[in-house]
Design a protein around this motif. Structure first.
Motif, short mmCIF file in Angstrom:
data_model
loop_
_atom_site.label_atom_id
_atom_site.label_comp_id
_atom_site.label_asym_id
_atom_site.label_seq_id
_atom_site.Cartn_x
_atom_site.Cartn_y
_atom_site.Cartn_z
N VAL A 143 140.11 -80.60 13.50
CA VAL A 143 138.77 -80.49 14.07
C VAL A 143 138.41 -81.83 14.71
O VAL A 143 138.73 -82.89 14.17
CB VAL A 143 137.73 -80.12 12.99
N SER A 144 137.78 -81.76 15.86
CA SER A 144 137.26 -82.96 16.49
C SER A 144 135.77 -82.74 16.76
O SER A 144 135.38 -81.67 17.20
CB SER A 144 138.03 -83.23 17.78
N VAL A 145 134.98 -83.75 16.46
CA VAL A 145 133.53 -83.59 16.58
C VAL A 145 132.93 -84.72 17.42
O VAL A 145 133.34 -85.88 17.29
CB VAL A 145 132.85 -83.57 15.18
N LEU A 146 131.98 -84.36 18.26
CA LEU A 146 131.21 -85.34 19.01
C LEU A 146 129.85 -85.51 18.34
O LEU A 146 129.32 -84.57 17.75
CB LEU A 146 130.94 -84.84 20.44
N GLY A 147 129.30 -86.71 18.45
CA GLY A 147 127.97 -86.94 17.90
C GLY A 147 127.25 -88.01 18.70
O GLY A 147 127.85 -88.71 19.50
N LEU A 148 125.96 -88.11 18.45
CA LEU A 148 125.12 -89.07 19.15
C LEU A 148 124.33 -89.90 18.16
O LEU A 148 124.02 -89.43 17.06
CB LEU A 148 124.11 -88.34 20.05
N ILE A 149 124.02 -91.12 18.56
CA ILE A 149 123.11 -91.95 17.77
C ILE A 149 121.70 -91.73 18.33
O ILE A 149 121.49 -91.88 19.53
CB ILE A 149 123.52 -93.44 17.88
N LYS A 150 120.79 -91.35 17.45
CA LYS A 150 119.40 -91.13 17.88
C LYS A 150 118.83 -92.40 18.48
O LYS A 150 119.11 -93.50 18.00
CB LYS A 150 118.55 -90.77 16.65
N GLU A 151 118.00 -92.23 19.50
CA GLU A 151 117.38 -93.39 20.13
C GLU A 151 116.64 -94.21 19.08
O GLU A 151 115.92 -93.66 18.25
CB GLU A 151 116.40 -92.91 21.20
N GLY A 152 116.84 -95.51 19.11
CA GLY A 152 116.16 -96.38 18.16
C GLY A 152 116.97 -96.65 16.91
O GLY A 152 116.71 -97.58 16.18
#
Ligand code: ADP
Ligand code: MG
Length: 345
Positions: A143-152
């Motif tokens: 499995v490969s997953v993308l993610g984001l860091i929330k602003e701030g």
């Protein structure tokens, strides 16, 4: 509904059509999901993108006599989401590659996708593509997953622990290892001697881990949270990773280890110390983080207000390298970073 037959009778394309129709719901930032040569996503111009990959191999990570297909699908995604959580990120999309025998039952396979997709929906993570190949023997799941860091928020790295930091964990330790212990002995007659009220939660901790996504993202909103890792290989091993990468050491106070009532009872049945599961047992998938001492109490209070659960302080980071355990009687003993290493078992 799927007929009860082997994968080879539906074929790769027949099965992919099924998963596209059943599990391919489209989120706003997905332009094209399952069905073309690539997934097409809206590119996030601002901020940092996280990207990780993890593989589960039959015989190494799981045994089909100990876990069902639904939970296997759940767990395959959970361990990947946990890596995103450990960086303080929010997972967004996943890719899934499967190596399968041609005679695997499609109903069982569908249950795998159901488990995967149920956890995905819980955290708003969409399966946008993958691959499927024939395996001659064991099942392989990548499995490969993308993610984001929330602003701030900031990224929680492993190598930023500072001397003086509190070492904290987000949940009770050793649960999954104790659950595995029960599963492994279930075949034997001891099974009946462990009441379901003890075995149930421990087995569930092993088979259905819950990635600490909200918790990781919450911690990443405080600059005083310096470092984090998810507890996949056991506390001793994972703390050692943080320490060795940050060029620091640390100690754990045994009396502070969060142990559930179930694990304490099982330890009595088995006549082994529960702390061994807590220190060396893997796959809890809670987070371990280090927090600047001055900010610790405030963050701890806000954490328990937000989650209605405690954030457990278990020890401190030290300038002196090496990992130590402070025993019940106050003695300081070195802890070997024993845990799981695939190539040095
Ligand atoms: P290709 O020929 O380009 O390798 P495939 O025939 O393997 O394409 O896959 C067709 C479509 O089905 C692609 O969009 C792919 O992402 C998707 N897909 C294949 N296997 C899986 C899987 N295990 N999970 C989700 N999507 C999959
Ligand atoms: Mg392919």
């Amino acid at each position: 509904m799927l007929p009860d037959k082997p994968l080879k009778s539906l074929g790769e394309f027949g099965f992919i059509d099924h998963i596209r129709q059943t599990y391919g719901t489209q989120k706003a930032d997905v332009i094209q999901g399952i069905g073309d040569d690539c997934a097409v996503l809206t590119y996030q111009e601002k901020g940092k993108l996280l990207w990780s990959m993890d593989t589960l191999l039959e015989g190494i990570h799981f045994r089909l006599d100990l876990i069902d297909f639904y939970l296997l699908g759940w767990k395959a995604l959970a361990v990947n989401l946990s890596d995103i959580a450990a960086m303080g990120g929010i997972p967004t999309q996943a890719l899934l590659s499967l190596g399968l025998q041609a005679d695997i039952d499609v109903k069982a396979l569908d249950l795998f996708f159901k488990g995967f997709s149920d956890l995905g929906q819980k955290h708003d993570v969409q399966l946008v593509g993958g691959d499927m190949v024939r395996s001659t023997s064991d099942i392989m799941i990548t499995v490969s997953v993308l993610g984001l860091i929330k602003e701030g928020n900031h990224v929680l790295y492993r190598n930023k622990a500072q001397p003086g930091d509190w070492i904290v964990v987000t949940g009770p330790l050793g649960q999954a290892a104790a659950g595995l212990d029960i599963l492994l002995t279930q075949a034997q007659e001891e099974r009946s001697s462990i009441p379901q009220s003890i075995a149930g939660p421990l087995i569930q901790a092993h088979n259905q881990p819950c990635p600490a996504i909200e918790e990781g993202s919450f911690l990443a909103s405080f600059p005083q949270v310096h470092a984090a890792i998810d507890l996949s290989d056991g506390l001793a091993q994972d703390l050692w990773q943080i320490c060795r990468l940050s060029n620091v050491g640390g100690y754990i106070e045994k009396t502070r280890l969060p142990l559930s009532s179930e694990i304490k009872k099982l330890a009595k049945y088995r006549r082994i110390p529960a702390a061994d599961w807590a220190l060396f047992g893997g796959e809890d998938y809670h987070l371990l983080a280090t927090i600047e001492a001055k900010a610790f109490e405030d963050i701890q209070a806000r954490y328990s207000e937000r989650f209605q659960r405690p954030l457990y302080p278990i020890g401190r980071i030290t300038e002196e390298e090496g990992i130590f355990l402070i025993t019940d009687s106050g003695e300081r003993t070195p802890v070997k970073p024993a845990g799981y290493d695939h190539f040095q078992p």
